[in-house]
Design a protein around this motif. Structure first.
Motif, mmCIF file in Angstrom:
data_model
loop_
_atom_site.group_PDB
_atom_site.id
_atom_site.type_symbol
_atom_site.label_atom_id
_atom_site.label_comp_id
_atom_site.label_asym_id
_atom_site.label_seq_id
_atom_site.Cartn_x
_atom_site.Cartn_y
_atom_site.Cartn_z
ATOM 1 N N ARG A 106 -5.876 33.313 58.664
ATOM 2 C CA ARG A 106 -6.569 34.427 57.996
ATOM 3 C C ARG A 106 -7.924 34.658 58.644
ATOM 4 N NH1 ARG A 106 -8.903 33.546 52.115
ATOM 5 N NH2 ARG A 106 -10.625 32.692 53.338
ATOM 6 N N LEU A 107 -8.248 35.917 58.859
ATOM 7 C CA LEU A 107 -9.547 36.298 59.397
ATOM 8 C C LEU A 107 -10.298 37.160 58.380
ATOM 9 C CD1 LEU A 107 -8.623 37.415 63.042
ATOM 10 C CD2 LEU A 107 -9.394 35.148 62.283
ATOM 11 N N SER A 163 -7.349 49.342 56.261
ATOM 12 C CA SER A 163 -6.967 48.537 55.094
ATOM 13 C C SER A 163 -7.800 47.266 54.967
ATOM 14 C CB SER A 163 -5.476 48.198 55.157
ATOM 15 O OG SER A 163 -5.155 47.560 56.378
ATOM 16 N N GLY A 164 -9.092 47.427 54.880
ATOM 17 C CA GLY A 164 -9.982 46.299 54.681
ATOM 18 C C GLY A 164 -10.263 45.520 55.952
ATOM 19 N N SER A 165 -11.006 44.433 55.809
ATOM 20 C CA SER A 165 -11.368 43.609 56.970
ATOM 21 C C SER A 165 -10.955 42.157 56.788
ATOM 22 C CB SER A 165 -12.873 43.692 57.234
ATOM 23 O OG SER A 165 -13.614 43.238 56.125
ATOM 24 N N VAL A 166 -10.062 41.907 55.829
ATOM 25 C CA VAL A 166 -9.484 40.569 55.630
ATOM 26 C C VAL A 166 -7.989 40.696 55.872
ATOM 27 C CG1 VAL A 166 -9.110 38.671 54.023
ATOM 28 C CG2 VAL A 166 -11.260 39.964 53.959
ATOM 29 N N ARG A 170 -20.887 37.174 58.406
ATOM 30 C CA ARG A 170 -20.348 36.369 59.496
ATOM 31 C C ARG A 170 -18.821 36.399 59.461
ATOM 32 N NH1 ARG A 170 -24.069 35.010 56.495
ATOM 33 N NH2 ARG A 170 -26.125 34.407 57.227
ATOM 34 N N SER A 171 -18.208 36.405 60.617
ATOM 35 C CA SER A 171 -16.748 36.360 60.682
ATOM 36 C C SER A 171 -16.260 34.950 60.424
ATOM 37 C CB SER A 171 -16.265 36.841 62.052
ATOM 38 O OG SER A 171 -16.547 38.212 62.208
ATOM 39 N N MET A 172 -15.122 34.849 59.719
ATOM 40 C CA MET A 172 -14.607 33.547 59.298
ATOM 41 C C MET A 172 -13.107 33.463 59.532
ATOM 42 S SD MET A 172 -16.746 33.399 55.740
ATOM 43 C CE MET A 172 -16.639 35.176 55.581
ATOM 44 N N ALA A 173 -12.622 32.244 59.713
ATOM 45 C CA ALA A 173 -11.195 32.003 59.897
ATOM 46 C C ALA A 173 -10.771 30.832 59.023
ATOM 47 C CB ALA A 173 -10.890 31.703 61.365
#
Length: 436
Positions: free
Chosen positions: A414-415, A349-352, A384-387
């Motif tokens: 949130r990631l 289900s997505g990556s967010v 890039r991964s974010m939070a």
């Protein structure tokens, strides 16, 4: 007005990856350039007096002004229309511009929209602040599976339903098929934001949506260097047969000329936005940004596979961590909408998504400040991964009651999972959780 060119079907039958690279491309007969040139031209010359008249009147759909039609952007538009299975697309300056343009093309002062409650915070602010000032009201459905709740909110002046495939930040999957049935029953178009899922995961038009919007800044571009939005016309709604008025589409914009519906058929909404709303309000996309969008879409499927795989792995790991109270990721069997996530998204289900750190706001702050590899920033869909901490950023202006109803708690983080190695991302999350 001239009859619209047919939808881009030259790549029909080819696979998704092939179309994301080739659909919409136009051969450069001047120099033989393999890559679409960036046409940095505000306007275009007319060959004659008659051609100028024809282009302003719509008898000739050639280039007139880059506010509504640019050769570089046309390639991105045709490509996204192909990937979403739509009749046509118009690209604009941002995702917010896309939502604004699409919905104001349907509803005006004194009219009404219905939306699911759990949508991107910026969209709710747009509805509750700017749309309200313009006389367009919005009511929210808190349980999209409750048809009685939908029916109770839809009124004679309701002009559209709005929802998202994968809402941000709670990852609470929306059953697009079910919402589409509601829209059909009431004879109103369904507008779906497909930003997080992208057409790689789901194509809302195939599930009954009439219009699809994107913040193309996110996964479609994918590299964090672009700002863009898009509206895809599904070509599925019968504007002329509707018992609700859509005068911009069904009435002639120029005396003694055909209406957009009569002239453009299944692409009527696209051309109404292009030569009506976009032309009038000016949310034009720079051709340079259109070029960057094309470059991003070429690798969409490759990137999405990595995003989705890593997100699933990280969500599973977080659910087992002692420092985590809960994980909002529908791909987990423990999630109440897991069956729907499996049906429509294959369990990815997505990556967010979000999770709740133990220790409330203090715990979230310690965790947030301890991150090293994750970028602390307000974007999603990047390499890039974010939070981000929604309660003190994106949802800061919401009342406590609204945050509580949306599930935006003090410990919620949130990631957006990027393209780094999942093992490295887990190590960063682990050390940050240990800091709590």
């Amino acid at each position: 007005m001239a009859e619209a060119a047919p939808p881009h079907t030259e790549w029909q039958g080819f696979g998704f990856a092939t179309r994301q690279v080739h659909a919409g491309e136009v051969e450069d007969l001047t120099h033989g350039s393999r890559i679409t040139p960036v046409h940095l031209s505000a306007a275009y010359r007319f060959a004659s007096f008659q051609e100028a008249t024809d282009r302003f009147g719509g008898a000739d759909l050639g280039h007139l002004y880059s506010r509504n039609l640019n050769p570089t952007n046309q390639v991105a538009e045709a490509r996204l229309a192909s990937l979403e299975g739509g009749a046509g697309t118009i690209v604009v300056g941002s995702g917010q511009a896309a939502i604004t343009m699409a919905l104001l093309g349907l509803a005006g002062s004194g009219e009404h929209l219905v939306s699911t409650a759990s949508i991107y915070s910026g969209t709710r602010v747009l509805f509750d602040r700017t749309f309200a000032r313009m006389g367009v009201t919005v009511d929210y459905v808190w349980d999209p599976s409750d048809e009685h709740e939908w029916d109770s909110l839809i009124r004679p002046e309701t002009k559209a339903i709005f929802t998202e495939t994968l809402p941000n930040p709670k990852n609470d999957v929306v059953d697009i098929d079910a919402v589409a049935r509601v829209a059909r029953r009431h004879g109103i178009p369904l507008v779906v934001d497909n930003t997080i899922a992208t057409p790689f995961l789901i194509r809302p038009i195939e599930h009954g949506a009439d219009i699809v919007v994107h913040s193309a800044t996110k996964f479609l571009s994918g590299h964090g260097a672009n700002l863009a939005g898009a509206v895809v016309d599904g070509g599925t709604f019968d504007w002329a047969a509707s018992d609700r008025p859509y005068p911009g589409l069904t009435e002639t914009p120029i005396a003694e000329h055909a209406s957009f519906v009569a002239a453009f058929g299944p692409r009527a909404f696209e051309f109404f936005l292009r030569f009506g709303i976009a032309n009038d309000t000016g949310p034009a996309l720079s051709p340079l940004n259109g070029f960057l969008l094309q470059q991003g879409m070429e690798t969409l499927s490759v990137r999405m596979r990595q995003h989705l795989s890593s997100a699933h792995t990280i969500a599973e790991w977080l659910e087992q961590h002692d420092g985590v109270e809960s994980v909002d990721y529908a791909g987990l069997p423990s999630h109440p909408q897991h069956a729907l996530a499996v049906r429509d998204y294959g369990g990815l289900s997505g990556s967010v998504f979000s999770f709740t750190v133990a220790g409330g706001r203090d715990g979230a702050e310690r965790f947030f400040d301890a991150l090293r590899l994750f970028s602390r920033m307000t974007n999603i869909g990047d390499t890039r991964s974010m939070a981000l901490h929604p309660a003190t950023t994106t949802h800061l202006g919401f009342t406590q009651e609204t945050r509580d109803r949306l599930g935006i708690g003090d410990g919620l983080v949130r990631l957006s999972i990027g393209l780094e190695d999942a093992e490295d991302l887990i190590a960063d999350l682990d050390q940050a959780l240990r800091a709590v």
